[in-house]
Design a protein around this motif. Structure first.
Motif, PDB file in Angstrom:
ATOM      1  N   SER A  83      10.565  -0.002   2.180  1.00  0.00           N
ATOM      2  CA  SER A  83      10.211  -1.268   2.219  1.00  0.00           C
ATOM      3  C   SER A  83      10.521  -1.930   3.654  1.00  0.00           C
ATOM      4  O   SER A  83      10.220  -2.987   4.067  1.00  0.00           O
ATOM      5  N   THR A  84      10.790  -0.926   4.600  1.00  0.00           N
ATOM      6  CA  THR A  84      11.051  -1.383   5.970  1.00  0.00           C
ATOM      7  C   THR A  84      10.317  -0.324   6.809  1.00  0.00           C
ATOM      8  O   THR A  84      10.626   0.283   7.684  1.00  0.00           O
ATOM      9  N   ALA A  85       8.789  -0.085   6.549  1.00  0.00           N
ATOM     10  CA  ALA A  85       7.999   0.238   7.443  1.00  0.00           C
ATOM     11  C   ALA A  85       8.060  -0.063   8.867  1.00  0.00           C
ATOM     12  O   ALA A  85       8.262  -1.250   9.197  1.00  0.00           O
ATOM     13  N   ASP A  86       7.912   0.912   9.986  1.00  0.00           N
ATOM     14  CA  ASP A  86       7.921   0.610  11.335  1.00  0.00           C
ATOM     15  C   ASP A  86       7.116  -0.516  11.597  1.00  0.00           C
ATOM     16  O   ASP A  86       7.332  -1.415  12.275  1.00  0.00           O
ATOM     17  N   LEU A  87       5.532  -0.183  11.170  1.00  0.00           N
ATOM     18  CA  LEU A  87       4.802  -1.479  11.408  1.00  0.00           C
ATOM     19  C   LEU A  87       4.216  -1.696   9.973  1.00  0.00           C
ATOM     20  O   LEU A  87       4.210  -1.064   8.923  1.00  0.00           O
ATOM     21  N   THR A  88       3.237  -2.976  10.126  1.00  0.00           N
ATOM     22  CA  THR A  88       2.593  -3.200   8.815  1.00  0.00           C
ATOM     23  C   THR A  88       1.805  -2.202   8.340  1.00  0.00           C
ATOM     24  O   THR A  88       1.684  -1.841   7.235  1.00  0.00           O
ATOM     25  N   PHE A  89       1.020  -1.590   9.345  1.00  0.00           N
ATOM     26  CA  PHE A  89       0.197  -0.340   8.968  1.00  0.00           C
ATOM     27  C   PHE A  89      -0.001   0.425  10.503  1.00  0.00           C
ATOM     28  O   PHE A  89       0.161  -0.241  11.250  1.00  0.00           O
ATOM     29  N   PRO A  90      -0.182   1.502  10.480  1.00  0.00           N
ATOM     30  CA  PRO A  90      -0.323   2.571   9.304  1.00  0.00           C
ATOM     31  C   PRO A  90       0.858   2.877   8.586  1.00  0.00           C
ATOM     32  O   PRO A  90       2.110   2.585   8.854  1.00  0.00           O
ATOM     33  N   SER A  91       0.809   3.744   7.627  1.00  0.00           N
ATOM     34  CA  SER A  91       2.150   3.965   6.556  1.00  0.00           C
ATOM     35  C   SER A  91       3.040   4.967   7.380  1.00  0.00           C
ATOM     36  O   SER A  91       2.448   5.484   8.187  1.00  0.00           O
ATOM     37  N   ALA A 112       8.267   0.080  -3.690  1.00  0.00           N
ATOM     38  CA  ALA A 112       8.829  -0.554  -5.149  1.00  0.00           C
ATOM     39  C   ALA A 112      10.528  -0.903  -4.869  1.00  0.00           C
ATOM     40  O   ALA A 112      11.236  -0.490  -5.579  1.00  0.00           O
ATOM     41  N   VAL A 113      10.911  -1.196  -3.455  1.00  0.00           N
ATOM     42  CA  VAL A 113      12.076  -1.340  -2.887  1.00  0.00           C
ATOM     43  C   VAL A 113      13.123  -0.427  -3.442  1.00  0.00           C
ATOM     44  O   VAL A 113      12.805   0.618  -3.201  1.00  0.00           O
ATOM     45  N   CYS A 114      14.273  -0.709  -4.014  1.00  0.00           N
ATOM     46  CA  CYS A 114      15.300  -0.012  -4.210  1.00  0.00           C
ATOM     47  C   CYS A 114      14.894   1.153  -5.298  1.00  0.00           C
ATOM     48  O   CYS A 114      15.650   2.281  -5.572  1.00  0.00           O
ATOM     49  N   ALA A 115      13.735   0.934  -6.191  1.00  0.00           N
ATOM     50  CA  ALA A 115      13.300   1.872  -6.930  1.00  0.00           C
ATOM     51  C   ALA A 115      12.362   2.912  -6.366  1.00  0.00           C
ATOM     52  O   ALA A 115      11.539   3.590  -7.372  1.00  0.00           O
TER      53      ALA A 115
END
Ligand code: COA
Length: 323
Positions: A83-91, A112-115
């Protein structure tokens, strides 16, 4: 013949900087005793300035590849739960792909956050069973220190950074609970509870935002939902709590972990616990616990594991696998 997604390797990465509870005492009205007794957390790791979710994910991926004696070219797909990607995109997953020097296969993130790691494992399993991929690198990686409100004592003392990775490979099984590999998965969400745990930023605000949580409300849902999803997954796998060698739970709070084990009728001797050292690392917490549990000599080949997690959404789920 039944196909199974079998664990080939595991690895993790934790940033060098360890932050003990006492470090918060200078800036906040809190103390080590409160944090320990309410959450079980004693310390957590925080990423250095030049570290990001993708650099930690890549480090964990390399450790898992070494453990599996595989090269990046042997991997068909990368799934990163974060849930804390470096940038909005790319993945983050494509960043890891580039970092590993992979020029084939496909890569994507799951949120899916902690899940997240449970959702990613379930996706990887489905891809393996449907023949879309033979080997999948499944990573959970987070930099929650970047979304903390450092003036909010009820959240900022609970979270940490890190990454864990697992490699799954398609292998033939007999279709019985004795098979190695993923035996069942169970996913759930209920968006009516979306305001209990969220980040107040994103493209709608033009800011990254900070984590906001009604901790005691989340707590109320946690034990009941985690026990029920673990039970459903065990039924689906054809196993019962007495068969389980290890519960590897999401590491958010020792009281939730103890309550869930009790509800399942299992002793804490059957639970891999890392929350004291890592804090809540969200989607990274389960693969970190799997890797550390393996390093400690707790998890052995052939052991029956139940992993379960709940987080923002609310989203929750469980995976039963034989290591
Ligand atoms: N230090 C000292 N006191 C603190 C504190 C801190 N770091 N954080 C909160 N408090 C205070 C609160 O302000 C409150 O004070 P008040 O009664 O004067 O208002 C009191 O402690 C009790 O707060 P409460 O939130 O009811 O405590 P709790 O026993 O529920 O424990 C959590 C708080 C966050 C540890 C607990 O609710 C929890 O772990 N919830 C689940 C969170 C979780 O797992 N989330 C992630 C899911 S992925």
């Amino acid at each position: 013949m039944t196909l199974r997604a079998v664990v080939k390797g595991v690895g993790h990465y934790l940033p060098e900087r360890v932050v003990p509870n006492s470090e918060f005492e200078d800036s906040l009205d809190t103390n080590d005793a409160w944090i320990r007794s309410r959450s079980g957390i004693q310390r957590r790791h925080f990423a250095a300035k030049d570290e990001t979710t993708s650099t930690m994910a890549s480090a964990a991926a390399r450790a898992a590849l070494t453990d599996a004696s595989l090269a990046p070219a042997d991997i068909d797909a990368i799934i990163v739960a974060t849930s804390t990607a470096d940038l909005t995109f790319p993945s983050v997953a494509t960043m890891v792909q580039a970092d590993l020097g992979m020029e084939t296969g496909f890569a994507f993130d799951v949120q899916a956050v902690c899940a997240g790691f449970i959702y990613a494992l379930s996706n990887a399993n489905a891809m393996i069973l449907s023949g879309q991929a033979k080997r999948v690198l499944v990573i959970g990686a987070e930099t929650f220190s970047r979304i903390m409100d450092w003036s909010d004592r009820s959240t900022c003392v609970l979270f940490g950074d890190g990454a864990g990775a697992l490699i799954l490979e398609a292998q033939p099984g007999k279709g019985t609970p004795q098979d190695r590999g993923i035996l069942s998965t169970d996913l759930n969400s209920d968006g009516r509870h979306k305001d209990l745990l969220y980040v107040d930023g994103g493209v709608s605000t033009g800011t990254t935002g900070y984590l906001r949580m009604q901790g005691n409300q989340v707590f109320r849902h946690a034990v009941e939902k985690l026990a029920s999803t673990a039970q459903k997954a065990m039924e689906r796998a054809g196993v019962s709590p007495q068969d389980v060698d290890w519960i590897v739970p999401h590491q958010a709070n020792i009281r939730i972990i103890q309550g869930t084990a009790k509800k399942l009728g299992l002793s804490m001797d059957n639970v891999v616990v890392t929350v004291q050292d890592h804090g809540n690392t969200s989607a990274a917490s389960i693969p970190l616990a799997l890797s550390v549990g393996r390093e400690r000599g707790q998890i052995k080949e052939g052991d029956l594991l139940v992993t379960e997690a709940i987080g923002g959404g609310l989203a929750w789920g469980a995976v039963v696998l034989r290591w």
